[in-house]
Design an enzyme around this catalytic site. Structure first.
Site, PDB file in Angstrom:
ATOM      1  N   LEU A  19       0.876  -1.218  -0.120  1.00 24.58           N
ATOM      2  CA  LEU A  19       0.007  -0.274   0.056  1.00 24.58           C
ATOM      3  C   LEU A  19       0.852   1.285   0.077  1.00 24.58           C
ATOM      4  O   LEU A  19       1.792   1.341   1.007  1.00 24.58           O
ATOM      5  CB  LEU A  19      -0.815  -0.008   1.192  1.00 24.58           C
ATOM      6  CG  LEU A  19      -1.326   1.191   1.718  1.00 24.58           C
ATOM      7  CD1 LEU A  19      -2.573   1.724   0.599  1.00 24.58           C
ATOM      8  CD2 LEU A  19      -2.267   1.126   3.008  1.00 24.58           C
ATOM      9  N   GLY A  22      -0.274   8.671  -1.318  1.00 23.85           N
ATOM     10  CA  GLY A  22       0.124   9.890  -2.020  1.00 23.85           C
ATOM     11  C   GLY A  22       0.773   9.560  -3.375  1.00 23.85           C
ATOM     12  O   GLY A  22       1.672  10.280  -3.579  1.00 23.85           O
ATOM     13  N   SER A  25       1.410  12.064  -7.791  1.00 22.72           N
ATOM     14  CA  SER A  25       2.630  12.707  -8.651  1.00 22.72           C
ATOM     15  C   SER A  25       3.792  12.370  -7.823  1.00 22.72           C
ATOM     16  O   SER A  25       3.897  11.755  -6.659  1.00 22.72           O
ATOM     17  CB  SER A  25       2.545  14.175  -8.634  1.00 22.72           C
ATOM     18  OG  SER A  25       2.244  14.926  -7.395  1.00 22.72           O
ATOM     19  N   GLY A  26       4.891  12.922  -8.411  1.00 24.72           N
ATOM     20  CA  GLY A  26       6.170  12.821  -7.603  1.00 24.72           C
ATOM     21  C   GLY A  26       6.637  11.524  -7.218  1.00 24.72           C
ATOM     22  O   GLY A  26       6.614  10.552  -7.959  1.00 24.72           O
ATOM     23  N   TYR A 163       7.030  22.433   8.967  1.00 21.35           N
ATOM     24  CA  TYR A 163       7.213  21.375   8.239  1.00 21.35           C
ATOM     25  C   TYR A 163       8.483  20.469   8.793  1.00 21.35           C
ATOM     26  O   TYR A 163       8.041  19.220   9.038  1.00 21.35           O
ATOM     27  CB  TYR A 163       7.446  21.680   6.864  1.00 21.35           C
ATOM     28  CG  TYR A 163       7.750  20.786   5.718  1.00 21.35           C
ATOM     29  CD1 TYR A 163       6.933  19.483   5.289  1.00 21.35           C
ATOM     30  CD2 TYR A 163       9.200  20.094   5.384  1.00 21.35           C
ATOM     31  CE1 TYR A 163       7.234  18.607   4.286  1.00 21.35           C
ATOM     32  CE2 TYR A 163       9.617  19.243   4.629  1.00 21.35           C
ATOM     33  CZ  TYR A 163       8.558  18.382   4.219  1.00 21.35           C
ATOM     34  OH  TYR A 163       8.783  17.347   3.189  1.00 21.35           O
TER      35      TYR A 163
END
Length: 291
Positions: A19, A22, A25-26, A163
């Protein structure tokens, strides 16, 4: 490209299942394609399946099949439903790659604590939501729990306080969890990218001129930071496929390291802080605490 089993298609119970979150993309997209190419049954998840076109196109170009499903890491019900669906359809879960995350630029005086909490919710608690739901199934298969963090989880960076705090939290949590998980047969790793040429940078969603103008006493520092960061991404950014190679190392190595940097630059950058780059010294110590 989404291949949910039906009565006419009995899944191979011996096929390893991963699994990945996200994957629109990327790094997540590249890792999903790489895992499928390597023979893993790959469940590629994203918050909005309406944004799966690039993922489907990449899979088609690579000649691989992906099982594309919805999963919002901050929604515990969504996470539980996704994991339960995988077990119902395939009977096993052998690995998880926590990749979903969101960028953020700001500084404490200029933003609310609620803004910081939102960053933590996605980048830290989202990882915990998925990991907690998956762990019973990873125990059953002797599986792997892999989390894409950042060099910002090792070295604090200006205007990235929230972040980096979230990524520091993930690194600390996983480093602490690793010996506990190992005691029940689950290998834990973190993957630390540096600059990656990906939509992640665009997803920060800042207007540069407006951000500098709104920075007040921090305007000069903000302009210097942005100029330096843009130059770094223009001149030294790694490809998502290159970063995904480190994810595959964590997924396939016989004995994966706890900490894996995605490039020579990332190793050098984190090396300014980490004498123990692969995590073996710390885990060598803490494994003994629970053995």
């Amino acid at each position: 490209m989404s291949t949910h089993p039906t009565a006419a298609t009995t899944p191979d119970a011996s096929l390893r299942t991963v699994l990945i979150t996200g994957t629109s993309s990327g790094i997540g997209l590249a890792a999903a394609v790489a895992a499928a190419r390597a023979g893993w049954r790959t469940v590629a998840t994203l918050r909005d399946t309406g944004r799966a076109d690039a993922l489907r196109k990449a899979a088609a170009e690579a000649g691989v099949e992906l099982d594309i499903r919805q999963l919002d890491v901050v929604d515990e019900d969504s996470v539980a439903a996704a994991v339960a669906g995988i077990i119902a359809d395939y009977g096993r879960l052998d690995a998880v790659v926590n990749n979903a995350g969101a960028g953020h630029v700001g500084t404490l005086e200029l933003e609310s604590v609620a803004d910081v909490r939102e960053v933590m919710e996605v980048n830290f608690f989202g990882v915990l939501n998925v990991s907690k739901a998956a762990l019973p199934h990873l125990r059953a298969t002797g599986g792997r729990l892999i989390t894409v963090t950042s060099v910002g989880g090792v070295v604090g960076q200006p205007f990235n306080e929230a972040y980096c705090a979230a990524k520091f939290a993930v690194e600390g949590y996983m480093e602490s969890l690793a010996p506990v998980a190992a005691a029940v047969g689950v290998a834990v790793s973190v993957v630390e990218p540096g600059a990656v040429a990906t939509e992640f940078v665009n997803n920060i969603g800042i207007d540069i001129d407006a951000t500098v103008a709104a920075a007040g006493p921090y305007a000069d520092a903000m302009r210097h930071y942005i100029d330096r960061t843009v130059a770094q991404f223009m001149n030294g950014a790694q490809t998502p496929a290159g970063a995904a190679e480190a994810v595959m190392e964590a997924l396939t190595a016989e004995t994966p390291a706890f900490r894996i940097q995605t490039s020579a630059w990332a190793r050098g950058f984190t090396g300014t802080k980490l004498a123990d780059q692969d995590g073996s010294a710390v885990l060598g110590m803490t494994n003994a605490w629970v053995a």
